[in-house]
Design a protein around this motif. Structure first.
Motif, PDB file in Angstrom:
ATOM      1  N   THR A   1      -1.230   1.409  -4.584  1.00 33.65           N
ATOM      2  CA  THR A   1      -0.144   0.472  -4.302  1.00 33.65           C
ATOM      3  C   THR A   1       1.112   0.869  -5.071  1.00 33.65           C
ATOM      4  O   THR A   1       1.090   1.762  -5.923  1.00 33.65           O
TER       5      THR A   1
ATOM      6  N   SER B   1       0.828  -1.197   0.000  1.00 36.64           N
ATOM      7  CA  SER B   1       0.000   0.000   0.000  1.00 36.64           C
ATOM      8  C   SER B   1       0.867   1.252   0.000  1.00 36.64           C
ATOM      9  O   SER B   1       1.929   1.300   0.622  1.00 36.64           O
TER      10      SER B   1
ATOM     11  N   ALA C   1      -0.584  -4.978   0.458  1.00 28.23           N
ATOM     12  CA  ALA C   1      -1.900  -4.569  -0.038  1.00 28.23           C
ATOM     13  C   ALA C   1      -2.957  -5.632   0.249  1.00 28.23           C
ATOM     14  O   ALA C   1      -4.149  -5.413   0.008  1.00 28.23           O
TER      15      ALA C   1
ATOM     16  N   CYS D   1      -6.652  -2.474  -3.104  1.00 27.81           N
ATOM     17  CA  CYS D   1      -5.923  -2.967  -1.927  1.00 27.81           C
ATOM     18  C   CYS D   1      -6.911  -3.190  -0.790  1.00 27.81           C
ATOM     19  O   CYS D   1      -8.005  -2.620  -0.774  1.00 27.81           O
TER      20      CYS D   1
END
Length: 453
Positions: free
Chosen positions: A252, A117, A127, A394
């Motif tokens: 991400t 992330s 993520a 995510c």
């Protein structure tokens, strides 16, 4: 001994029904659209099933994991030679939970490959994170820890059932009448649950009334959902690869060439529905709780327009809470599930403000809660519900959206009663888990091939 004959070459559907498989697993070739009073709706596969499991061999057995990768890859290829990649054939999506990545790979490898992330507050986290509890969850909610999850979709239920049997039950099996040669992986995976359902117009009412589910007689004719509306608005679902890790900026660290590019974060949950409580509301009250309190459509409109121009952003949502002391389910999350400004993707495509980038592949169910579970008893008493499958960039993004379904901040700020927070008050979530749905190229036990012995 004579060499085994490859029966799948007798009728090679990959040649008869030519399809360029997408790079993602979640894009579904062959899906058509129909118009509901000038609103486009996707005609999604009628039958669905989800199978969850835990790997049946030790976490440190890397040799077996690599063998498993090759076997699952061959099994999926054989299935797709028999069933074309379209609604009349079969779609199979394979996802993996945090235990798979956490327990079977060294940190050095996951640090290198796992998508991370870049969202504020979670920078550097995978993520994919374990699912959490939300404010209105019941105390007995189960946060699951499966290794693997397979989602099957087809217009023909027997396609799904035959493939599940061939994959997980020993013995001789046939797929579309053809002997299954190398599909069985039941020695590699211990099935923990099977979850079945449907996603067709009028199906909730027809099935609910047939089974005597209280409140089913109130479901409008033609509705795709037990709660009386349409599930697959074209403009309410992410198109193309918008749900992937790398496509939109700000979620991400993945790039178009990353290992998990064209993959996505997947959420799976089971939600029971209180139909009697829901249908105690008038049609107008249900419309406002499903969408927002400014909607004026009449009762027979089951597919209100969901185009980008109709998007409710945060300012309008907050205004509705203050003025009407009510927020609709859609507006609770639209400011998070749709792009707030005109955007350019990692692939150079322009995305209009208000375009959805979160994808739902949920389906109705009458299971209580599943058809089969190794972890708990299941009840034969039918119950209206949904097996929710959501796909987005995510897990952290999904957490933000799901928290807004409970709207704790709006509830406190405006003194909103639970019954005016979308339709969350008629839901009971029983199970929840997050998964990583890899790209099609790595759908068979991802990262196994890069493990060092």
């Amino acid at each position: 001994m004579a060499e085994a004959f490859d029966w799948t070459t007798v009728v090679d559907y990959t040649r008869r029904v030519p399809v360029d498989p997408p790079l993602t697993q979640y894009e579904l070739p062959g899906i058509t659209e129909e118009m509901h009073k000038d609103v486009p709706v996707a005609v999604v596969p009628l039958w669905h099933a989800v199978v969850t499991g835990r790997l049946a061999f030790p976490a440190d057995d890397r040799a077996t994991l690599r063998t498993a990768q090759a076997r699952l890859d061959r099994a999926l290829a054989e299935i797709e030679r028999v069933y074309p990649l379209q609604p009349g054939g079969l779609f199979v999506q394979v996802a993996y939970g945090t235990p798979y990545f956490r327990e079977r790979f060294p940190t050095s490898l996951t640090d290198e490959f796992m998508p991370k992330s870049v969202m504020p507050g979670s920078e550097g986290e995978w993520a994919l994170v374990d699912s959490i509890r939300f404010p209105m969850d019941p105390p007995d909610l189960l946060l699951e820890q499966n290794d693997i999850c397979l989602h099957f979709k087809s217009d023909y239920r027997h396609h799904i059932e035959d493939v599940i049997d061939a994959l997980f039950s020993p013995g001789d099996h046939r797929l579309n009448g053809i002997p299954a040669q190398g599909v069985f992986i039941g020695d590699l995976v211990t099935v923990t649950s099977t979850r079945r359902g449907f996603a067709g117009r009028s199906m909730p009412k027809l099935v609910g009334e047939h089974l005597g589910i209280a409140g089913a007689d109130r479901i409008p004719d033609g509705a795709m959902l037990f709660l009386g509306f349409t599930s697959s608005h074209v403009h309410g679902l992410a198109a193309g690869n918008l749900a992937s890790f790398e496509t939109l900026p700000g979620f991400t660290d993945q790039l178009p060439g990353s290992y998990f590019a064209h993959g996505t974060a997947m959420h799976l949950s089971h939600i029971a529905l209180d139909l009697e409580r829901w249908y105690a509301f008038t049609p107008r009250e249900r419309l406002h709780r499903m969408f927002h309190p400014r909607r004026t459509e009449t009762e027979e409109v089951l597919s209100p327009d969901q185009s980008p121009a109709t998007t409710t952003f945060k300012e309008e949502r907050d205004g509705d809470a203050a003025r009407y002391r009510l927020v609709g389910h859609n507006e609770q999350m639209q400011f998070l599930s749709r792009v707030e400004t005109d955007t350019v993707t990692a692939y150079g495509e322009k995305v209009e403000r208000g375009t959805a980038f979160f994808l739902r592949q949920d389906f109705d169910t009458v299971e209580n809660p599943f058809g089969f579970s190794v972890d708990e008893p299941v009840s034969p008493e039918p119950r209206a519900g949904v097996h929710f499958v959501g796909l987005g960039p995510c897990s952290q993004h999904y957490e933000l959206m799901r928290r807004e379904m409970d709207s704790p901040d709006l509830k406190e700020r405006h003194g909103l009663p639970d019954e005016n927070l979308g339709f969350t008050d008629v839901l009971t979530t029983t199970h929840r888990q997050n998964y990583l749905l890899p790209p099609r190229a790595h759908r068979s036990f991802p990262l196994a091939e890069v493990l060092v012995s």
